[in-house]
Design a protein around this motif. Sequence first.
Motif, PDB file in Angstrom:
ATOM      1  N   ASP A 204       0.805   3.875  -8.226  1.00 30.27           N
ATOM      2  CA  ASP A 204       1.492   3.020  -7.255  1.00 30.27           C
ATOM      3  C   ASP A 204       2.364   1.998  -7.985  1.00 30.27           C
ATOM      4  OD1 ASP A 204       0.426   4.195  -5.014  1.00 30.27           O
ATOM      5  OD2 ASP A 204      -1.253   2.799  -4.862  1.00 30.27           O
ATOM      6  N   LYS A 205       3.539   1.747  -7.467  1.00 31.15           N
ATOM      7  CA  LYS A 205       4.412   0.729  -8.055  1.00 31.15           C
ATOM      8  C   LYS A 205       3.854  -0.645  -7.686  1.00 31.15           C
ATOM      9  CE  LYS A 205       9.264  -0.680  -8.408  1.00 31.15           C
ATOM     10  NZ  LYS A 205       9.069  -2.104  -8.134  1.00 31.15           N
ATOM     11  N   ILE A 206       3.531  -1.417  -8.700  1.00 28.43           N
ATOM     12  CA  ILE A 206       2.984  -2.762  -8.501  1.00 28.43           C
ATOM     13  C   ILE A 206       3.906  -3.768  -9.163  1.00 28.43           C
ATOM     14  CG2 ILE A 206       1.030  -4.306  -8.904  1.00 28.43           C
ATOM     15  CD1 ILE A 206      -0.762  -1.821  -9.087  1.00 28.43           C
ATOM     16  N   ASP A 207       4.353  -4.729  -8.376  1.00 26.37           N
ATOM     17  CA  ASP A 207       5.250  -5.766  -8.896  1.00 26.37           C
ATOM     18  C   ASP A 207       4.552  -7.113  -9.056  1.00 26.37           C
ATOM     19  OD1 ASP A 207       7.759  -4.116  -8.738  1.00 26.37           O
ATOM     20  OD2 ASP A 207       7.221  -4.130  -6.609  1.00 26.37           O
ATOM     21  N   GLY A 208       3.514  -7.338  -8.256  1.00 25.79           N
ATOM     22  CA  GLY A 208       2.832  -8.616  -8.301  1.00 25.79           C
ATOM     23  C   GLY A 208       1.343  -8.475  -8.053  1.00 25.79           C
ATOM     24  N   VAL A 209       0.572  -9.416  -8.627  1.00 24.48           N
ATOM     25  CA  VAL A 209      -0.879  -9.446  -8.459  1.00 24.48           C
ATOM     26  C   VAL A 209      -1.283 -10.820  -7.958  1.00 24.48           C
ATOM     27  CG1 VAL A 209      -3.124  -9.227  -9.591  1.00 24.48           C
ATOM     28  CG2 VAL A 209      -1.197  -7.808 -10.359  1.00 24.48           C
ATOM     29  N   ALA A 210      -1.948 -10.855  -6.819  1.00 23.67           N
ATOM     30  CA  ALA A 210      -2.494 -12.113  -6.290  1.00 23.67           C
ATOM     31  C   ALA A 210      -4.010 -12.037  -6.395  1.00 23.67           C
ATOM     32  CB  ALA A 210      -2.068 -12.317  -4.842  1.00 23.67           C
TER      33      ALA A 210
END
Length: 304
Positions: A204-210
């Motif tokens: 999966d394309k992941i741009d940010g992690v919260a």
Amino acid sequence: MKRLILALLATAALTGAASATTIGVTIGKFDDNFLTSVRTAISAEAKDKGVSLQVEDANDDTGKQISQIQNFIAQHVDAIIVNPVDTSATPKMTQLAVAAKIPLVYVNRKPEDKQLPPGVAFVGSDEKVSGTLEAEELAKCLNGKGNIVIIEGQLSNIGVLDRTADVEAVVARTPGLKVVQKQTADWDRNKAIDLMNNWITTGDKIDGVAANNDEMAVGAILALKQAGRDPKSMCIGGIDATADGLAEVQNGNLYVTVFQNAKGQGKGAVDAALSLIKGDKVPSIVDVPFEKVTKANLKDYLAK
């Protein structure tokens, strides 16, 4: 005469010991960086105020924590401070303390009681603020576009639900953002490493992690490094502004964390307990505000 003086001194010592204030403290988990800071602050304030503490580790076990509270009551402590393992269990804890007429202060994790009765208070921070501050900064970092994953703490904790809901609310009002994954890592760094590794391998394309806390954010950073990816290529956020979290902000790997004042919470819990012991009026909620931390204001928080 000498015997009389010695006897008087011994009596005075016994009287002083009997009148010393004792507070029972049960912490959800000793092996947690932020809670260790809270516990240290509680101990420091108690020492400063001449208060005796009995501090217990609930070790993430609600049954054990309730038993610890019952033991405090049986020992007739003057007050009890609780950092709850499971916030849904706090009504039972409140009931026990109120029935025993012993002041009770919850610290850090907000109790789920519909209303706290007299003699009971919560000292902590508004979780609805923390997730919002984190997500708004991540949205800026991503220029309002991208896929975000949320790493959650223990789902039995109402603070987790609030932090996650706040991130989702910011995403919902930012059309270019999307939450593509959301799972718990139980506040734990190693579990966050495993979870992030799983997400990386799914493709999966992941741009940010919260992440709901810095420990799990650090876990995500370590997982990216293990996978040969530069954490700086993503926008990663955490909450608590722990020493490790601040170090990652300084390194540029963590874009934002949210300062939760462990010292303020620990000191405030002891002060609230002492006020309740004296019969003073204490607000049912004593707020210790969250504060946003990025590289721009990092120097103001390194000393804290």
